[in-house]
Design an enzyme around this catalytic site. Structure first.
Site, mmCIF file in Angstrom:
data_model
loop_
_atom_site.group_PDB
_atom_site.id
_atom_site.type_symbol
_atom_site.label_atom_id
_atom_site.label_comp_id
_atom_site.label_asym_id
_atom_site.label_seq_id
_atom_site.Cartn_x
_atom_site.Cartn_y
_atom_site.Cartn_z
ATOM 1 C CG HIS A 165 -1.936 -1.010 1.312
ATOM 2 N ND1 HIS A 165 -2.109 -1.854 2.386
ATOM 3 C CD2 HIS A 165 -2.906 -1.324 0.418
ATOM 4 C CE1 HIS A 165 -3.144 -2.662 2.156
ATOM 5 N NE2 HIS A 165 -3.638 -2.362 0.967
ATOM 6 C CB CYS A 266 -2.757 -1.798 8.728
ATOM 7 S SG CYS A 266 -1.446 -1.547 7.571
#
Ligand code: GLY
Length: 277
Positions: A165, A266
């Site tokens: 990501h 996250c």
């Protein structure tokens, strides 16, 4: 500057299935007991050191990656976009997230377009604008829908060549400050963000890409607070962060979740609600 201070957080428990079923790029074995202890310590930091009201969702064994709540929604102000995660195995994670954010009385928008994918881990909100990584998990259509939903902000795409990501190698380190890993692809992503922006960002480079994933908050009465991975994990990156002046630095361990590609951002969704519910 809008944002970068928060009132609530949403987190989720760790299912036993994380150890064998979570998506990952390495073979390292996860110690579930340690992972759960690390997670409990992290939640405690959110609650007691950052003063957030924390909503804890139960783990779901059918969803091995469900602890990584950041990917299931993007929240900015009072609006929440429920995403369509790029990995099919993770799509079911949005259901509990949608219900939790509804209870927090946010304006919900759902990404239903079957051509769109978006993981929240690819979305970097700087307080002034939004960058979205075009990765294996997030595509152009997902970025377009993000831009339609958060119309008050400029949304710029950042093509990614490596990394899971966008926030696997960068995060906000303060107003106008982006912490970035030293790898070539991380530095290139920062250059792209700077080129596409009308604002000027300071860059703090740390040697480890994962060490660049921190949580910055402006905490009433405390000022600049940075939650970062502890010095045992990334000692060289820690030496760089230690030099930040007038910051409260809070070290946490994330060793076990890193084994399944999970960083500090996250595992929570941070929300700034104007009024407490
Ligand atoms: N294990 C985190 C992810 O791959 O989405």
């Amino acid at each position: 500057m809008a944002g970068l201070h928060y009132t609530h957080a949403v987190v989720r428990g760790i299912p036993t299935s994380l150890a064998t079923g979570a998506l990952r790029s390495s073979e390292a074995e996860v110690d579930l007991t340690k992972a759960r202890q690390e997670h409990a310590d992290y939640v405690e930091v959110l609650r007691t050191r950052l003063g957030l009201e924390v909503v804890e969702l139960p783990a779901d064994e059918a969803l091995p990656d469900c602890v990584f709540v950041e990917d299931a929604a993007v929240v900015c102000g009072d609006t929440a976009l429920i995403t369509r995660p790029g990995a099919v195995s993770r799509r079911g994670e949005t259901k509990a997230m949608k219900e939790a954010l509804k209870k927090l009385d946010l304006n919900l928008v759902e990404m239903t377009d079957e051509n769109a994918t978006l993981d929240g881990g690819d979305v970097l909100f700087t307080g002034q604008e939004i960058f979205v990584g075009l990765s294996k998990r997030t595509n152009q259509r997902g970025a377009e829908i993000l831009a339609e939903v958060f119309k008050d902000y400029t949304v710029s795409t950042v093509p990614m060549t490596k990394g899971l990501h966008l926030k696997s190698f960068c995060s906000m380190g303060g107003p106008g400050l982006i912490i970035v890993g030293a790898s070539e692809h991380a530095q290139k992503a920062f250059s792209t963000m700077q080129q596409k922006s009308k604002y000027r960002y300071d860059k703090l480079t740390v040697p480890d890409d994962f060490g660049a994933n921190c949580i910055y908050m402006n905490v009433p009465g405390k000022g600049h607070v940075l939650v970062h991975m502890n010095g045992d994990q990334f000692p060289e990156s820690f030496k760089v962060l230690e030099k930040l002046k007038d910051y409260t630095l809070i070290a946490v361990s994330d060793l076990e979740k890193i084994k399944v590609d999970g960083a500090l951002t996250c595992i929570s969704i941070l929300i700034n609600k104007k009024t407490n519910i």
